[in-house]
Scaffold this motif. Structure first.
Motif, short mmCIF file in Angstrom:
data_model
loop_
_atom_site.label_atom_id
_atom_site.label_comp_id
_atom_site.label_asym_id
_atom_site.label_seq_id
_atom_site.Cartn_x
_atom_site.Cartn_y
_atom_site.Cartn_z
N GLU A 84 58.83 -4.23 35.56
CA GLU A 84 59.46 -5.52 35.83
C GLU A 84 58.42 -6.61 36.06
O GLU A 84 58.51 -7.71 35.48
CB GLU A 84 60.38 -5.40 37.05
N PHE A 85 57.42 -6.33 36.88
CA PHE A 85 56.46 -7.38 37.23
C PHE A 85 55.39 -7.55 36.16
O PHE A 85 54.81 -8.64 36.05
CB PHE A 85 55.83 -7.05 38.58
N GLU A 86 55.13 -6.54 35.33
CA GLU A 86 54.27 -6.76 34.18
C GLU A 86 54.94 -7.73 33.20
O GLU A 86 54.28 -8.61 32.63
CB GLU A 86 53.96 -5.43 33.49
N ALA A 87 56.23 -7.58 33.03
CA ALA A 87 56.96 -8.51 32.16
C ALA A 87 57.02 -9.90 32.75
O ALA A 87 56.85 -10.91 32.04
CB ALA A 87 58.37 -7.97 31.91
N LEU A 88 57.24 -10.00 34.06
CA LEU A 88 57.26 -11.32 34.71
C LEU A 88 55.90 -12.00 34.60
O LEU A 88 55.81 -13.23 34.41
CB LEU A 88 57.66 -11.17 36.18
N ASN A 89 54.84 -11.23 34.73
CA ASN A 89 53.51 -11.81 34.61
C ASN A 89 53.26 -12.38 33.22
O ASN A 89 52.68 -13.46 33.07
CB ASN A 89 52.47 -10.73 34.94
N LEU A 90 53.72 -11.67 32.20
CA LEU A 90 53.53 -12.15 30.83
C LEU A 90 54.41 -13.37 30.55
O LEU A 90 53.96 -14.32 29.89
CB LEU A 90 53.85 -11.02 29.85
N HIS A 96 61.63 -1.52 28.21
CA HIS A 96 62.45 -2.59 27.64
C HIS A 96 61.99 -3.96 28.11
O HIS A 96 61.90 -4.91 27.30
CB HIS A 96 63.92 -2.37 28.01
N ALA A 97 61.68 -4.11 29.38
CA ALA A 97 61.30 -5.42 29.91
C ALA A 97 59.98 -5.89 29.30
O ALA A 97 59.85 -7.05 28.88
CB ALA A 97 61.20 -5.34 31.43
N VAL A 98 58.99 -5.01 29.23
CA VAL A 98 57.70 -5.40 28.68
C VAL A 98 57.79 -5.64 27.19
O VAL A 98 57.19 -6.58 26.65
CB VAL A 98 56.63 -4.33 29.01
N ASP A 99 58.56 -4.83 26.50
CA ASP A 99 58.72 -5.01 25.05
C ASP A 99 59.40 -6.34 24.74
O ASP A 99 59.02 -7.05 23.79
CB ASP A 99 59.53 -3.85 24.48
N GLN A 100 60.39 -6.73 25.52
CA GLN A 100 61.05 -8.01 25.32
C GLN A 100 60.11 -9.17 25.63
O GLN A 100 60.11 -10.19 24.91
CB GLN A 100 62.30 -8.08 26.21
N ALA A 101 59.31 -9.03 26.67
CA ALA A 101 58.35 -10.09 26.98
C ALA A 101 57.29 -10.22 25.89
O ALA A 101 56.85 -11.34 25.57
CB ALA A 101 57.69 -9.79 28.33
#
Length: 542
Positions: free
Chosen positions: A367-373, A397-402
């Motif tokens: 979650e927070f890797e995606a928020l960071n990106l 899913h979250a990182v792939d979408q980001a």
């Protein structure tokens, strides 16, 4: 000049009487027994002292000693440093000299005997001895500023605010209205409510010891403090305005991080505190966007958010490495080979760590890797960091979408970016919202150049759908960028023209730099947010 250029100076070296001039007279003899001059055609005065003050000072009487065997070579006397071994220095009586001069004279004599040993420099010897002593002290003393982990202070304060600070702030009338005892808010000297008092942030000052254990709170107490700030202050519907709520919570969260830094806190409680801090700062950057600087400073909020994100992601990395090592030791795996058939559930029960399918602790890292990106969209350093993540994190899913949104941003494809942004959850949109005005401006610029024609008209409702705005917001945005609009049969049309497009929009008020204010653009999302409680969003359940 002394008026007598052709006469030698009077006076000699040390120990010579007044008017006594001593000259060097060579005593060499020819083979036939007659005396002759040292230089062809010269006289005895050729090797006398300089005349007319040409050298300024007298030359020392070095050549008055006879060489061994009573012979000197022809020509100019050789330099001392080249033929020092050819001359004999007579022994001197040192009984009439002071002790220090005797010691130096003995060193000179020893140097002559040892073949060139020089006289010791007393000052150099003292400096060398002092430097060696300082080097030994530095090696023995512990390094200042970096203490061993065992010497880090550990907090013993089990309340949200130390008792001494409560007394000081109450006596100095420095209580926040959220911390006052009910019924004493309007008194001349309000009372403090110990159950609502939270330690405030204070800068380190000279003479102030910030490492007292009685003033530091353990990790469990810090997590309890953060939960109180989120549930009772940030999510409260009675405490208004929210800008004051943000200022209070921001200061107290800053003090929480300060206690963690002093104690070098780590572990699950530390990560839980940082997670809630990051979510709160992201939510505040979205809710207070466009507010005056007196109420909200986006630069300061961004600085603390970036620091908290970096600290949190580094903690995730260290925790995953530790859990992977623990899982490897528990299962007996080395170099990819398994020596034990013990299931992972049994290993997790023994080690006390919840291990997943990939040998890692289940957490919120994805979650927070995606928020960071999403928050640092377009940053090459962050993009490279995400691409170097482990496979099980990068494929979530979250990182792939980001990553898909980041790719659309780098390709300058605002239509695809805005379409993908509509699939994000609320907190992810909070992280992405500061990049959306730039994407909308790029979309209008592309369409103004691609559909620039007198006979071409683009439907306004379809453009509003692409921009993820309402029709009224789209009209104001087009007017701010100089895009012509028309009305026909109750339907709005857009006549794109690259000649009329303005790269820099014309805003009519503060906070309307992109044609529409941030608060106006967030109305649609804020209506969705009203259905979800703020506490659930910050705690990660929204």
């Amino acid at each position: 000049m002394n008026g007598r250029p052709n006469q030698p100076r009077r006076g000699g070296g040390r120990g010579r009487g007044r008017g006594q001039q001593q000259k060097w007279r060579p005593q060499h003899q020819h083979h036939d027994g007659e005396h002759w001059e040292s230089r062809a055609g010269g006289s005895e005065t050729d090797y006398s002292e300089p005349r007319g003050g040409q050298w300024g000072n007298e030359q020392p009487d070095r050549w008055n000693q006879r060489c061994e065997g009573g012979q000197r070579s022809l020509g100019r006397p050789p330099p001392q440093h080249e033929h020092q071994h050819q001359y004999h220095r007579p022994q001197r009586d040192n009984r009439h000299l002071p002790d220090r001069d005797k010691q130096q004279q003995n060193w000179r004599q020893r140097g002559d005997q040892d073949g060139g040993m020089t006289e010791p420099n007393t000052q150099d010897t003292q400096h060398q001895r002092h430097n060696n002593k300082r080097t030994q002290q530095r090696q023995e003393e512990p390094e200042q500023g970096v203490q061993p982990p065992s010497e880090y202070p550990h907090g013993t304060c089990l309340t949200m605010c130390p008792r001494r600070e409560i007394q000081d702030r109450e006596a100095q009338c420095r209580l926040h209205r959220f911390e006052m005892l009910a019924g004493t808010e309007h008194d001349r000297k309000p009372k403090a409510d110990p159950a609502r008092m939270v330690k405030e942030y204070s800068r380190p000052a000279a003479g102030k010891d910030a490492t007292l254990s009685s003033d530091l709170r353990p990790s469990a107490v810090l997590l309890k403090t953060v939960c109180y700030l989120v549930d009772e202050i940030a999510a409260s519907t009675t405490l208004q305005p929210w800008s004051e709520v943000y200022s209070f919570v921001f200061d107290r969260l800053r003090c929480v991080r300060q206690d963690m830094i002093i104690q070098r806190s780590s572990g699950p409680d530390c990560l839980a505190v940082l997670e809630r801090s990051v979510r709160f700062l992201l939510y505040a950057s979205y809710r207070l966007c466009g507010e005056p600087l007196q109420l909200y400073d986006p630069k300061i909020n961004d600085t603390h958010l970036q620091e908290s994100l970096s600290w949190l992601l580094e903690g995730y990395r260290l925790q995953d490495e530790e859990n992977h090592d623990t899982h490897t030791r528990g299962t007996g795996m080395e170099d990819g080979s398994s020596q034990s058939e013990e299931p992972e559930e049994e290993t997790s029960r023994k080690t006390g760590v919840e291990v997943g399918r990939h040998g890692r602790q289940n957490g919120n890292r994805e979650e927070f890797e995606a928020l960071n990106l999403l928050y640092n969209l377009g940053c090459a350093r962050v993009t490279q960091h995400v691409l170097e993540l482990p496979a099980h994190v990068r494929s979530s899913h979250a990182v792939d979408q980001a990553l898909a949104i980041s790719r659309a941003f780098s390709e300058r494809n605002p239509v695809r970016l805005l379409r993908l942004a509509g699939r994000l959850d609320f907190l992810q949109r909070c992280a992405l919202h500061r990049h959306l005005p730039v994407c909308r401006r790029h979309l209008l610029a592309i369409y103004s150049h691609g559909h620039s024609s007198r006979n071409c008209r683009y439907p306004l409702p379809h453009l509003a759908t692409l921009l993820a705005l309402t029709e009224s917001q789209t009209q104001r945005l087009c007017q701010a960028h100089g895009v012509p609009l028309s009305q026909d049969a109750g339907t709005g049309w857009v006549a794109f023209s690259k000649a009329h497009f303005l790269e820099k929009p014309t805003g009519e008020g503060e906070g309307e730099g992109e044609g529409i204010s941030c608060a106006d653009a967030h109305q649609k999302e804020m209506r969705k947010e009203a259905e979800v409680k703020v506490a659930l969003i910050i705690h990660g359940h929204g």
